[in-house]
Design a protein around this motif. Structure first.
Motif, mmCIF file in Angstrom:
data_model
loop_
_atom_site.group_PDB
_atom_site.id
_atom_site.type_symbol
_atom_site.label_atom_id
_atom_site.label_comp_id
_atom_site.label_asym_id
_atom_site.label_seq_id
_atom_site.Cartn_x
_atom_site.Cartn_y
_atom_site.Cartn_z
ATOM 1 N N GLN B 29 0.917 -1.207 0.047
ATOM 2 C CA GLN B 29 -0.022 0.033 0.037
ATOM 3 C C GLN B 29 0.814 1.312 0.208
ATOM 4 O OE1 GLN B 29 -2.170 -1.246 3.346
ATOM 5 N NE2 GLN B 29 -3.960 -1.903 2.286
ATOM 6 N N ARG B 30 1.796 1.113 0.772
ATOM 7 C CA ARG B 30 2.838 2.267 0.955
ATOM 8 C C ARG B 30 3.505 2.668 -0.443
ATOM 9 N NH1 ARG B 30 3.692 4.125 6.448
ATOM 10 N NH2 ARG B 30 2.160 2.883 7.658
ATOM 11 N N ALA B 31 4.128 1.416 -0.798
ATOM 12 C CA ALA B 31 4.791 1.737 -2.225
ATOM 13 C C ALA B 31 3.961 2.173 -3.450
ATOM 14 C CB ALA B 31 5.374 0.154 -2.775
ATOM 15 N N ALA B 32 2.627 1.763 -3.450
ATOM 16 C CA ALA B 32 2.006 2.219 -4.477
ATOM 17 C C ALA B 32 1.579 3.669 -4.326
ATOM 18 C CB ALA B 32 0.605 1.288 -4.664
ATOM 19 N N ALA B 33 1.232 4.016 -3.256
ATOM 20 C CA ALA B 33 1.124 5.536 -2.847
ATOM 21 C C ALA B 33 2.212 6.429 -3.310
ATOM 22 C CB ALA B 33 0.647 5.471 -1.390
ATOM 23 N N ASN B 34 3.601 5.795 -2.767
ATOM 24 C CA ASN B 34 4.879 6.560 -2.839
ATOM 25 C C ASN B 34 5.046 6.769 -4.531
ATOM 26 O OD1 ASN B 34 5.188 6.701 -0.200
ATOM 27 N ND2 ASN B 34 6.750 5.124 -0.499
ATOM 28 N N LEU B 35 4.429 5.640 -5.267
ATOM 29 C CA LEU B 35 4.755 5.904 -6.740
ATOM 30 C C LEU B 35 3.578 6.572 -7.405
ATOM 31 C CD1 LEU B 35 5.821 2.058 -7.706
ATOM 32 C CD2 LEU B 35 7.214 4.250 -7.582
ATOM 33 N N GLU B 36 2.564 7.009 -6.563
ATOM 34 C CA GLU B 36 1.658 8.134 -7.064
ATOM 35 C C GLU B 36 0.774 7.318 -8.060
ATOM 36 O OE1 GLU B 36 2.884 11.971 -7.868
ATOM 37 O OE2 GLU B 36 3.692 12.265 -6.121
ATOM 38 N N ILE B 37 0.595 6.071 -7.672
ATOM 39 C CA ILE B 37 -0.474 5.014 -8.439
ATOM 40 C C ILE B 37 -1.866 5.353 -8.024
ATOM 41 C CG2 ILE B 37 -1.062 2.759 -9.184
ATOM 42 C CD1 ILE B 37 1.932 2.210 -8.763
ATOM 43 N N GLN B 38 -2.889 5.272 -8.872
ATOM 44 C CA GLN B 38 -4.303 5.464 -8.235
ATOM 45 C C GLN B 38 -4.528 4.045 -8.247
ATOM 46 O OE1 GLN B 38 -6.260 8.115 -7.963
ATOM 47 N NE2 GLN B 38 -4.618 9.401 -8.483
ATOM 48 N N PRO B 39 -5.507 3.703 -7.039
ATOM 49 C CA PRO B 39 -6.086 2.435 -6.840
ATOM 50 C C PRO B 39 -6.556 1.696 -8.028
ATOM 51 C CG PRO B 39 -6.662 3.608 -4.966
ATOM 52 C CD PRO B 39 -6.024 4.859 -6.066
ATOM 53 N N HIS B 40 -7.123 2.365 -8.706
ATOM 54 C CA HIS B 40 -7.594 1.519 -9.933
ATOM 55 C C HIS B 40 -6.601 1.142 -11.137
ATOM 56 C CE1 HIS B 40 -7.912 5.573 -11.451
ATOM 57 N NE2 HIS B 40 -7.977 5.114 -12.723
#
Lengths: 583, 288
Positions: B29-40
């Motif tokens: 969850q943190r890595a995805a947020a750090n990469l500024e990816i949207q959940p979808h």
């Protein structure tokens, strides 16, 4: 002049037997004849007897005949194995090199022709097959020019000299044979054909082309006989359309990769034969449970286990109808000709997406590898239907509420969205789940989801579930089959009618869900029903009994020695069954 | 602005309290947020086992498939939509027993996805049988006399299979784990990440304390060069696989997608499916 001719070439595998058949039949196709070719081959690369039998006709044909008019033999084994098919009018063209001997009880005429010697004089013994084609041309009274375009295509890139030499080989074979034939020149001359341009292809090519026309862009597959031609064709063609074939590590990866690609919103599929299908069973269940579209082609061959990998059989039927643990809705489609293979493949992709379930496209070795004349495909008949796939903008959901990807609906089909779409997030799992895909073991939910999934089978939109040729309102006998047995049944239906046995023919194209209403009517209108199939246990007959009853009427006619039904053989067996107090 | 909270959903994991998998979930969850990816824009594909449930515990697209087959599903998905970030995940049984064939061949194929293995050296969901990662001598319900097979060495296997990204982490080190997953998701190719994720219920040998005592951080090895495959292999062997950090990364080798002849730059799922009439005529000509 003849209306039909049966020609066969035989020799050791790896000796150019295939290309001999190829050159002859392509030339005949270009003249507008209808053709059906069937190869006898073994599961080895070089050596072993192989032959290619080709039926040439001025009208539609979907089978090889029992009889043989011309046998081109490159070794003694070819004569020994095949001479019994020859008629008394028949001819053997045998290479002088192996000092051919005609078996005592062979009624045909043997011509010993120095194929190899003539070819060697021209520079290479490899051209012996061209000499044989020239000899064939003498018997058919064909101009050598009919082979020119084929020779150009095959040898063109090797230069004009090679092309010329091959044409010379044909001319010399022709001339040599003319000298030997005397009054028999043109003995097998065919009535002129209509000159129409038609396709000459194997069923696997029709399936592959159908998949491409249906919009598939990723195929995941593992090589296997007799399915490999599908992946081999598509790996050549898909790059032009942005896609590819991925050769996976096994069939489990092939099926699950195809599921993943379908989940991603494209059309993807796999193709295999019995052993591969056995490995895919769990994936088929995943597709059913998670409602991800999946098309799998099963080119049936002799089973069980490794069985008869290069021989004809139709024994996967039950496994395809019921394979995978638990219960899922599934559609099983069985085309029987090249035309049907193309259009039914497109239908398979449409149904898989419309109903979001696994669709098995059933073929068999004879259909997949038998090379036949096919009417050019009609672009206007290609239709892509994706059902309730919603790729547009979706309404904003409540805070983190999942999209109801498995919403319980009247027709059982829910709106489908794919990863990457905003507001479409949902979970997908092979565990029983609720409408948003979250795992749920609640009894009420379980029943609602099971019922929902199975309701989809009431909405299969398939054009022509049963091919019917039913001239009689009240028939003495209804002949039923699926896949490639159509050709042999087509041949004998008029023969039986001529003998006063009122015969109807039904070929089942949509096997699951079974077209029970349609079939029941046909069965009701026949005194007896004979189900013709290439397996030992009468699988289609049992499926019919299970869906319709009529146990007293349905008789099984099976063959499971690895060879296809031949028309006269089938005629004899049908008549035997009918005279055995059955009618 | 995306935060890790955007990747949280309202499903309560059924993992045991103290399970290492919680940290893996948080790190993704943190890595995805750090990469500024949207959940979808993220899809998590998982296998079967305790860890396989992870795809249901992240607010993103997710598919919980069949045992051992997360990788082919994930690769198919990525091929259909090359713009999507795809993570495959599962346990050591999923990836190194039933799915080992896919693991090796996915590494070879080098499709641009991230594979996270939650390695607890035991079968948890089936209540305590040996895993290919259990050490020889390990006593479990299925090896009452102690395991007689040696433990599989996933890092060595990955390196020798030609992996372009190999990393290992420990679930208590959320910071390092997050950074590694981020690096893996940024890697153009197949990123293999093994995570020690202790099972507090069935594995009383490879505990949090055991790992703390035995792990060497690569960052503590002076002059360690993660672009040197030979050094990576030697270091992994020397430490019996008990190292954490990015072990090896090859940024030169193109990913599978970059190599596929004719592969569409535009995601395939956004392409027109219908071929043109002239294409069909062209294709048919070959059979005439």
């Amino acid at each position: 002049m003849l209306h039909q001719l049966s020609w066969k070439v035989g020799g050791q595998q790896g000796e150019g037997i295939e290309s001999t058949g190829e050159i002859f039949s392509t030339a005949m196709n270009r003249l507008g004849y209808h053709l059906y070719g069937y190869r006898h081959f073994s599961s080895r690369i070089k050596g072993g007897h192989t032959n290619n039998k080709i039926n040439v006709r001025t009208s539609v044909v979907h089978t090889i005949p029992d009889d043989l008019d011309i046998l081109v033999a490159f070794d003694q084994e070819t004569i020994d194995v095949n001479y019994k098919e020859l008629t008394s009018e028949g001819v053997i063209l045998a290479d002088a090199k192996f000092k051919p001997v005609k078996p005592e009880d062979c009624p045909a005429t043997l011509y010993v022709v120095p194929f190899t010697e003539v070819a060697a004089e021209l520079g290479t013994t490899l051209m012996k097959n061209m000499v044989a084609i020239g000899a064939t041309a003498a018997l058919l009274n064909l101009e050598d020019e009919v082979f020119q375009s084929v020779v150009d295509e095959i040898f063109g890139r090797k230069g004009e000299t090679v092309v010329q030499k091959n044409m010379t080989a044909i001319a010399q074979g022709h001339e040599l044979m003319n000298g030997m034939l005397g009054d028999n020149i043109g003995k097998f001359e065919l009535e002129p054909a209509d000159g129409k341009h038609r396709l000459f292809m194997i069923g696997n090519e029709a399936i592959a082309l159908g998949a491409l026309a249906a919009g598939t862009r990723i195929m995941a597959a593992y090589p296997i006989t007799p399915a490999s031609e599908i992946m081999e064709y598509l790996i050549k063609k898909l790059p032009k359309f942005g896609g590819t074939v991925i050769q996976t590590e096994d069939e489990i990866a092939a099926a699950t990769m195809a599921i993943g690609a379908n989940y991603g919103g494209i059309r993807s599929f796999t193709a295999s034969a019995g052993p591969g299908l056995s490995l895919m069973m769990e994936a088929i269940g995943l597709s059913g449970m998670t409602e991800q579209p999946l098309v799998i082609v099963d080119t049936q061959r002799g089973g069980p286990s490794t069985g008869l990998p290069t021989k004809q059989e139709q024994s996967d039927l039950m496994a395809m109808l019921y394979g995978t643990h638990g219960e899922i809705p599934k559609v099983v489609i069985a085309p029987s000709t090249g035309e049907e293979a193309f259009y039914d493949t497109i239908q398979a992709f449409n149904i898989a997406e419309e109903l979001q379930l696994p669709v098995i496209l059933l073929s068999d070795l004879q259909l997949s590898l038998g090379k036949q004349t096919v009417e050019p495909f009609d672009y206007s008949k290609i239709e892509i239907r994706r059902g309730k796939l919603e790729l547009g903008e979706l309404p904003e959901a409540e805070d983190k509420a999942y999209f109801k990807r498995f919403e319980v609906t009247e027709d059982g089909v829910s709106t489908r969205v794919v990863p990457g779409q905003k507001h479409g997030i949902h979970h997908v799992t092979g565990v029983e789940h609720d409408e948003t895909g979250k795992p749920s073991e609640a009894a009420g939910n379980r029943k609602a989801q099971m019922d929902k999934r199975f309701r989809k089978l009431d909405h299969v939109n398939f054009n022509m579930p049963v091919f019917k040729n039913t001239p009689h309102e009240e028939a003495d006998v209804l002949l039923v089959g699926f896949n490639s047995t159509k050709g042999a049944i087509e041949e004998i239906q008029p023969m039986l009618n001529e003998e006063g046995i009122k015969t109807n023919h039904a070929h089942i194209r949509l096997i699951h869900p079974f077209p029970a209403v349609e079939m029941k009517e046909l069965i009701d209108n026949a005194k007896k029903v004979i189900v013709v199939e290439n397996n030992a246990t009468g699988q289609l007959a049992n499926v019919m009994k299970m869906n319709i009853g009529a146990h007293d009427k349905i008789i099984s006619l099976v063959k499971y020695d690895g060879t296809p039904f031949l028309p006269k053989e089938l005629l004899g067996r049908v008549k035997e069954l009918l005279t055995d107090g059955n009618i | 602005m995306v935060t890790f909270k955007d990747f949280r959903n309202n499903v309560k994991p059924n993992w045991c309290p103290g399970c290492g998998d919680f940290s893996v979930q948080a790190a993704i969850q943190r890595a995805a947020a750090n990469l500024e990816i949207q959940p979808h824009e993220l899809a998590v594909i998982s296998g079967i086992g305790c860890s396989g449930r992870i795809s249901g515990y992240i607010n993103s697209y997710g598919l919980h498939g069949i045992h051992g087959r997360a990788l082919p599903i994930a690769q198919g998905l990525k091929m259909a939509n090359r713009n999507l970030k795809v993570i495959a995940s599962g346990g050591d049984g999923d990836g190194f027993a039933i799915g080992m064939g896919h693991t090796i061949h996915s590494i070879r194929r080098n499709v641009d996805i991230t594979y996270i293995v939650m390695d607890n050296q035991i079968y948890g969901l089936t209540k305590g049988q040996t895993s290919p990662r259990s050490a020889a001598g390990f006593v479990t319900k299925s090896t009452p006399g102690g395991a007689i097979e040696p433990s599989l060495k996933p890092l060595e296997v990955a390196l020798s299979a030609g992996a372009t990204f190999v990393a290992q982490s420990f679930s208590t080190d959320l910071k390092e784990l997050t950074a590694i997953i981020e690096a893996g998701m940024n890697h153009n190719g197949f990123a293999f990440i093994n995570v020690f994720s202790p099972c507090v219920t069935y594995n009383k040998i490879n505990t949090y304390d055991w790992f703390k005592e035995n792990i060497t951080k690569l960052s503590s090895i002076e002059g360690y060069d993660s672009t040197n495959r030979a050094q990576a292999m030697a270091t992994v062997m020397e430490h019996e696989g008990l190292v954490t950090g990015i072990i090896y990364q090859d940024e030169e080798t193109p990913s599978y997608q970059n190599l596929v002849n004719g592969y569409s730059e535009e995601p395939l799922n956004q392409q027109e499916m219908m071929i043109e009439e002239k294409d069909l005529q062209e294709l048919m000509k070959e059979f005439m």
